[in-house]
Structures are given as structure tokens and as C-alpha cells.
Write a protein that holds these residues in place. Sequence first.
Motif, PDB file in Angstrom:
ATOM      1  N   TYR A 159      43.757  46.249  38.980  1.00  0.00           N
ATOM      2  CA  TYR A 159      42.426  46.176  38.393  1.00  0.00           C
ATOM      3  C   TYR A 159      41.829  44.855  38.859  1.00  0.00           C
ATOM      4  CZ  TYR A 159      38.973  45.676  34.647  1.00  0.00           C
ATOM      5  OH  TYR A 159      37.818  45.499  33.941  1.00  0.00           O
ATOM      6  N   VAL A 196      50.032  38.500  40.679  1.00  0.00           N
ATOM      7  CA  VAL A 196      48.975  39.348  41.244  1.00  0.00           C
ATOM      8  C   VAL A 196      47.875  38.482  41.857  1.00  0.00           C
ATOM      9  CG1 VAL A 196      47.115  40.917  40.564  1.00  0.00           C
ATOM     10  CG2 VAL A 196      49.440  41.310  39.738  1.00  0.00           C
ATOM     11  N   GLU A 261      57.124  30.032  38.933  1.00  0.00           N
ATOM     12  CA  GLU A 261      57.905  29.259  37.947  1.00  0.00           C
ATOM     13  C   GLU A 261      58.303  27.910  38.537  1.00  0.00           C
ATOM     14  OE1 GLU A 261      57.821  30.646  35.201  1.00  0.00           O
ATOM     15  OE2 GLU A 261      57.968  32.808  35.459  1.00  0.00           O
ATOM     16  N   LEU A 377      49.441  41.457  30.230  1.00  0.00           N
ATOM     17  CA  LEU A 377      49.291  42.687  31.022  1.00  0.00           C
ATOM     18  C   LEU A 377      50.607  43.423  31.221  1.00  0.00           C
ATOM     19  CD1 LEU A 377      46.648  41.021  32.003  1.00  0.00           C
ATOM     20  CD2 LEU A 377      46.650  42.752  33.754  1.00  0.00           C
ATOM     21  N   ARG A 378      51.695  42.646  31.303  1.00  0.00           N
ATOM     22  CA  ARG A 378      52.995  43.302  31.503  1.00  0.00           C
ATOM     23  C   ARG A 378      53.313  44.199  30.301  1.00  0.00           C
ATOM     24  NH1 ARG A 378      55.974  39.193  32.595  1.00  0.00           N
ATOM     25  NH2 ARG A 378      55.910  39.446  34.841  1.00  0.00           N
TER      26      ARG A 378
HETATM   27  N1  LIG Z   1      44.776  42.771  37.650  1.00  0.00           N
HETATM   28  C1  LIG Z   1      45.838  43.534  37.405  1.00  0.00           C
HETATM   29  N2  LIG Z   1      45.766  44.869  37.564  1.00  0.00           N
HETATM   30  C2  LIG Z   1      46.809  45.675  37.308  1.00  0.00           C
HETATM   31  N3  LIG Z   1      48.005  45.223  36.898  1.00  0.00           N
HETATM   32  C3  LIG Z   1      48.145  43.896  36.728  1.00  0.00           C
HETATM   33  C4  LIG Z   1      47.076  42.987  36.970  1.00  0.00           C
HETATM   34  N4  LIG Z   1      47.518  41.730  36.708  1.00  0.00           N
HETATM   35  C5  LIG Z   1      48.795  41.862  36.342  1.00  0.00           C
HETATM   36  N5  LIG Z   1      49.176  43.156  36.349  1.00  0.00           N
HETATM   37  C6  LIG Z   1      50.490  43.693  36.035  1.00  0.00           C
HETATM   38  O1  LIG Z   1      51.033  42.966  34.950  1.00  0.00           O
HETATM   39  C7  LIG Z   1      52.403  42.638  35.182  1.00  0.00           C
HETATM   40  C8  LIG Z   1      52.556  41.128  35.101  1.00  0.00           C
HETATM   41  O2  LIG Z   1      51.836  40.538  36.157  1.00  0.00           O
HETATM   42  P1  LIG Z   1      52.373  39.275  36.936  1.00  0.00           P
HETATM   43  O3  LIG Z   1      53.812  39.436  37.282  1.00  0.00           O
HETATM   44  O4  LIG Z   1      51.420  38.983  38.025  1.00  0.00           O
HETATM   45  O5  LIG Z   1      52.260  38.184  35.784  1.00  0.00           O
HETATM   46  P2  LIG Z   1      52.795  36.687  35.777  1.00  0.00           P
HETATM   47  O6  LIG Z   1      51.787  35.868  35.081  1.00  0.00           O
HETATM   48  O7  LIG Z   1      53.147  36.286  37.175  1.00  0.00           O
HETATM   49  O8  LIG Z   1      54.110  36.815  34.894  1.00  0.00           O
HETATM   50  P3  LIG Z   1      55.342  35.793  34.798  1.00  0.00           P
HETATM   51  O9  LIG Z   1      54.804  34.518  34.203  1.00  0.00           O
HETATM   52  O10 LIG Z   1      56.293  36.485  33.891  1.00  0.00           O
HETATM   53  O11 LIG Z   1      55.842  35.609  36.191  1.00  0.00           O
HETATM   54  C9  LIG Z   1      52.760  43.200  36.532  1.00  0.00           C
HETATM   55  O12 LIG Z   1      53.461  44.407  36.363  1.00  0.00           O
HETATM   56  C10 LIG Z   1      51.425  43.429  37.206  1.00  0.00           C
HETATM   57  O13 LIG Z   1      51.465  44.515  38.080  1.00  0.00           O
END
Ligand SMILES: Nc1ncnc2c1ncn2[C@@H]1O[C@H](COP(=O)(O)OP(=O)(O)OP(=O)(O)O)[C@@H](O)[C@H]1O
Length: 480
Positions: A159, A196, A261, A377-378
Motif C-alpha cells: 500500500y 518496506v 535494527e 502493520l504486521r
Molecule cells: N505500506 C505497506 N503496505 C503493505 N504492507 C506493509 C506496508 N508496510 C508494512 N507492511 C507489512 O507490515 C509488515 C511489517 O513491515 P516491516 O517489516 O517493513 O516493518 P518494520 O518496521 O521493519 O518492523 P521491525 O521493526 O519489526 O523490523 C510486513 O509484513 C510488511 O509487508
Amino acid sequence: MNLNLNRHRHHILQERKSLIATYLCNVFDTLNDGLYITDKNGVTLAVNSMYENLTGLKAEDLLGKNVAELVETGIFDLALNPEVVQKKKTVTAVQVNRKTRKVVLIAHPIFDYDDDVEMVVTYVRDIALISQLKDQVAAQRQLIDSFQMSIKQDNSSLYLTPKSAIMRQLFKQVRKVAKTDATVLYLGETGVGKDVMAKELHRNSPRKDKSFFKVDCTCIPENLIESELFGYAPGAFSGADSRGKLGLFEMADKGTLFLDEIGELPLAMQGKLLRVLQDGDIQRIGATTTKKINVRIIAATNRNLAEEVKKGNFRSDLFYRLRVAVINIPPLRERGEDLFELIYFFIKQFNRRYKRQVTLSSMAEETMLNYAWPGNLRELENLIHSLVVTCDNNKIQVEDLPAAMVAKSTVDNTCRALNMGLEDFSGKSFKDIVTEFETQILKNAVSVYGSIPKAAKALDLNRSTVFRKLQKAGFTEVDT
Ligand SMILES: Nc1ncnc2c1ncn2[C@@H]1O[C@H](COP(=O)(O)OP(=O)(O)OP(=O)(O)O)[C@@H](O)[C@H]1O
């Protein structure tokens, strides 16, 4: 004066040269290739220990013997010496020996002062090792390609056109810094989409056709982080691959390296990373030289790095280096209308994947909209995934949602209606909380209906009960 100095140097050099001649065989034994030296007639003068290892043949069975004789007796199937002497140039061939070992020979002529071949020096390499190396290069290429594929393919399941002002502004910022080569630091709670967004940044950068690598600093054991990031030189330590290893910085050269991280990166590694950011130099473990690389760094953390600096867990100089472009990704609960959009975006995605037509009841939708989504989102994506997969009929009802979500959403609703936050109740007993709720409801009712008797009637309560409860809580009708 200069003449004396030069004489002195010349003398030392002569001495040192004889030193080299004395220890030449020991020098040969340090080589990673097998070495086979013959004179111009093909008489074997020297072999090193790597040659013995690679071929399984013993030096004492070869020294002083002519290669032609060794071929005749079947020690090996061919020798390159005659061809090298005749052509006066380097010749290559694959040789099989009595022990059925297959090796690659690269035979070089060594010339005398009249430009005639005096000796033939042959480097011997393990063919299995070479094909292994080829496989490794192919595998690495495949890995790089698959990274690039995943970057390209991921797009459709994301998205990336948010409605909320806060996210629209954020995407604008991401696409703007993407055009530069600046180091970017993403901050945000877990699951907000830092990963993402790192890919989105790469996709919008001039490096989009180069590789994108991600390193999760929590996933690599501390003792392996350095070799994963920087690689190591051939024979850097016992047990290391004798061919050396390419690190992620080198693999990502000209592309982007995402350090997820980063707050977990050990202090020693933080220093090395700082050097890469400052000078663009990397040094493999065990290497004596550095190499210039051109990698764009994106880092992310859900930690408060300023706090970690204060605690001494994170180097302040690295922190300042990383803060060139800081992008804060807001949690889902602050993204307003995107939550609604994302719910239906994920339902559509999973409906398509599982060929289903699942929808959401209005109560379930409201409960989801009212929930605080601590996992961001997860959590949302995983919940919808499981609901679409497990939903019996095609409508997700509020009962299908996790009990904790429904309970939390109801309490949140009531709190919102009563203009109270959950934190107002911390440390209080259940009885006190219920009394507080009750008082708040009665107060609201009196203010809405204008008097205690009217509020009591609307709530189907005894007016003296309402009066007593409010009085006990210290309120009079005038207060309300
Ligand atoms: N814009 C988006 N559209 C669709 N899905 C999303 C979007 N942003 C995040 N997600 C989904 O949400 C989940 C978490 O996203 P992501 O791994 O990028 O988060 P993060 O902040 O890096 O988490 P962490 O801190 O645990 O590493 C993933 O499965 C990802 O596909």
C-alpha cells in the motif's frame, strides 16, 4: 655520502637475496596454488607442499625425474613443458594423475638473458575448487538477482498511496531523499514498515537497478557480524575458507545496504561502520589493505538511539553520522484514514491469494478501527491473513476477532465516550474503576438530560439511587 649509502644498500640487498634463495622452498610452501618447476628439458626441480596436497603425489617420487618419463609411467597423463619451451609462452591444460585427481595446469616459461626458455614454472589448481568457485559466483549472482527481483516484485502487494496527510508527507520526504546519496535513518515502532520504506527508498533512488541487501543486525551472531559485513581475506584465520569471503558491503557495492535494527550492532562494529561512512573504505578481516566501496547506507531501529548513546551502548559519532536524514515512521494508530484503507487493502490481497470473497461486518470493522494496533502493520496484516483463511462464511464477524481486541476496543470506546484514558485507572481496583465509570455515566446523563430525576428516568434507575451514588462520589447536581 650518497655513494656510500648506495653501496651499503647494495650490500644489504645482496645479503638478503641470498636469504631468499636459502628459503625459497619455504616461500613456495606458503602459496595457495600448487607449484611444479622443471628445467627446460623437463627435469623436475621443485614442487611445493600445496602441489602434494592437490595431487596426492609425493615430492620424493618426482624430484629429479623428467616429466616425459612421468607421463610414460602413467604418473600423470600429460606434461606441458615441451609445448611451453617450443612456443615460448604460457600454456594451460587439465591434467589427470595416477591418483585420478584432476587439476588445472598453467605453465609459464622463465627466460634466460638470451630470451631462451630456461625453466618452466607450472601453477596447479584444483579443478573441483575452480568449479566450486564458479558455482559460488553463479549462486551469488543468483542471490543478487533474486534481491533485485524481490525489490521489483514486492511493489504490487504494498500500500504505497496513503490517504492520511501524515503518510503522504512522509512518502514525499522518502522520495525526495531517495534522489540523493545521503545516509538515511528510519525510526519507528516495530512493524510500522521500516523495511518496506527502505526498499521504497532504494526503488526511487538512482541506484534502483543495482543490488539492495538487508542485514538484520539482531539475526547474525556477534562473532560472525564482522565477516558477514566485511568479508575476510584468503586464509585470514584457521577454519576460514582458503579462498576468502566477500562481505555484504562489497556485495552491495554501487547499490544499497540496509542495516536493520542498527541499535543492536556491537560497539566494535559501530567503529568499523563509522569508517565506512566517513571514508568509504572497507577492510576484510586479515587483509592488509583497504578497498574503496560505493554503498548507500539505510539504517533503521525501533530504539531511542539518543538514549542508547547516553547509556554508552551506541557511539555518539556514529549516531551523528546516521542522523543526516532521519525519517520517523508513525505508528498505525496515528495514520488516521489509512487504517481503514489498509484493512480493505489487505482483505483484497488475501482474497485474491486464496480466491475468496471475504468481507467485514460493520461491527467487526468498527472494532478494528477502534483498536490501538500495538503490533502495527504486521499485526494488522497477520490478523487479516488468518481471518481470510479461517472465515467459515464470507463475512468476518466481531466474534471472529481476537477476544483481547474486542475487550480492548470496548473499553477504549467507553473511555473515549467518557473522555478518559486507560492510564487514568492504573493502580486502581476493579471496584474503584467500575465506580468511576458509573459516576461518569451518571454525570454525563445528568448533564445531557438536565436533572437527576430526568437522567434516572432515561437510565431506568431509581432517582434516589442516582442521587446517592453521585453524592457519595462528592458531586451535587450543581457540579454536574
Ligand atoms: N505500506 C505497506 N503496505 C503493505 N504492507 C506493509 C506496508 N508496510 C508494512 N507492511 C507489512 O507490515 C509488515 C511489517 O513491515 P516491516 O517489516 O517493513 O516493518 P518494520 O518496521 O521493519 O518492523 P521491525 O521493526 O519489526 O523490523 C510486513 O509484513 C510488511 O509487508
